[in-house]
Design a protein around this motif. Structure first.
Motif, short mmCIF file in Angstrom:
data_model
loop_
_atom_site.label_atom_id
_atom_site.label_comp_id
_atom_site.label_asym_id
_atom_site.label_seq_id
_atom_site.Cartn_x
_atom_site.Cartn_y
_atom_site.Cartn_z
N PHE A 174 0.86 -1.15 -0.47
CA PHE A 174 -0.25 -0.33 0.04
C PHE A 174 1.07 1.13 0.19
N TRP A 219 -8.31 -3.35 -4.06
CA TRP A 219 -7.96 -1.96 -3.98
C TRP A 219 -7.18 -2.07 -5.56
N MET A 225 -5.31 -8.00 -2.47
CA MET A 225 -5.75 -6.13 -2.50
C MET A 225 -6.86 -6.69 -3.92
N GLY A 283 -9.10 2.15 -4.88
CA GLY A 283 -7.84 2.41 -4.14
C GLY A 283 -6.99 4.05 -4.97
#
Length: 282
Positions: free
Chosen positions: A12, A57, A52, A75
């Motif tokens: 991230f 995301w 993810m 995201g």
């Protein structure tokens, strides 16, 4: 054994600080090389990326036998919001009003409650009571997004109001947030990263710091600083205590970030360009 941030969290951070600025997606092999600098292995990176992707995301595409990833609209929106808050050096001027988010969610939607609370807290709302949240910042658009996302139009009331209670506006702050605890965390951040910054400058002057090391240090700096997004609501100056450490922490973060930025980006681009020979737009 690797210590430190988990793989998903570091991905991230890398997407937010590097990849979101790029017009192209990134090969999974490049991500694996970047995460190797922090001690994460290929299996953990692939598992985290897969998770993810399933959570919405990331988006993916194939080019031959290679998998490429980029931020999904969801995201990207989250990373854009986080970026604005992370690099904000001073609070907005307050208009003296509070935005209030009241909800009464039925049992049929109880699975939404915990997610909604996390989203409200991350955005900067504080809980005055379990179902009543407020903020002195203009977060109406963020609130409307959450109402639409969780389909809560029939269960939420939004207000913009002024406090007319017997106490002061700061009494609402004290009821919703523990600023003393947040201040302590800022103080600890300042102590740690003042030392790291001094050490980095000494190593740089002696020619003992590599591009890879700058990449690691800058990424960890962002990773640690972005944790404040989860606890600091970004209150206006009028509502902060006199000896608020958030301003000094923001200044230190900004200065150290800029110091590391050039060599860190150079290392990232080196790894990115080695793996992303085909720079096709989606």
């Amino acid at each position: 054994m690797r210590n430190g941030p988990n793989t998903r969290s570091m991905i991230f951070t890398i997407f937010g600080d590097y990849i979101r600025h790029d017009k192209h997606d990134i090969w999974i092999g490049s991500l694996i090389k970047l995460l190797k600098e922090f001690g994460h292995n290929e299996q953990s990176v692939r598992a985290a990326v897969s998770r993810m992707y399933k959570q919405g995301w990331l988006e993916s595409r194939k080019n031959g036998n290679r998998s490429f990833y980029r931020l999904s609209p969801r995201g990207k929106a989250r990373m854009e919001e986080a970026g604005k808050r992370i690099f904000k050096l001073s609070p907005d001027q307050w208009d003296g009003k509070w935005r209030m988010f009241f909800y009464s969610i039925p049992e049929g939607k109880r699975n939404v409650r915990e997610d909604l609370k996390k989203e409200l807290s991350w955005s900067g709302f504080g809980a005055l009571s379990p179902n009543n949240w407020l903020t002195p910042n203009n977060l109406i658009k963020e609130a409307e997004y959450l109402i639409e996302k969780y389909e809560l139009a029939d269960y939420v009331h939004l207000f913009t109001a002024q406090y007319e209670g017997a106490g002061e506006n700061k009494s609402l702050v004290e009821a919703c947030w523990d600023l003393s605890e947040i201040n302590e965390k800022y103080t600890l951040f300042i102590d740690i990263y003042n030392k790291k910054f001094k050490e980095a400058r000494v190593k740089s002057n002696n020619g003992n710091i590599t591009l890879a090391k700058c990449f690691v240090e800058k990424t960890l700096l962002v990773h640690e600083y972005r944790k404040f997004l989860f606890i600091d609501p970004g209150l206006p100056a009028e509502l902060l205590p006199e000896k608020w450490k958030g301003h000094a922490a923001a200044a230190l973060f900004s200065e150290y970030y800029k110091y590391l930025e050039g060599p860190a980006v150079a290392f990232y681009e080196q790894i990115f360009n080695e793996g992303n020979v085909l720079k096709e737009k989606w």
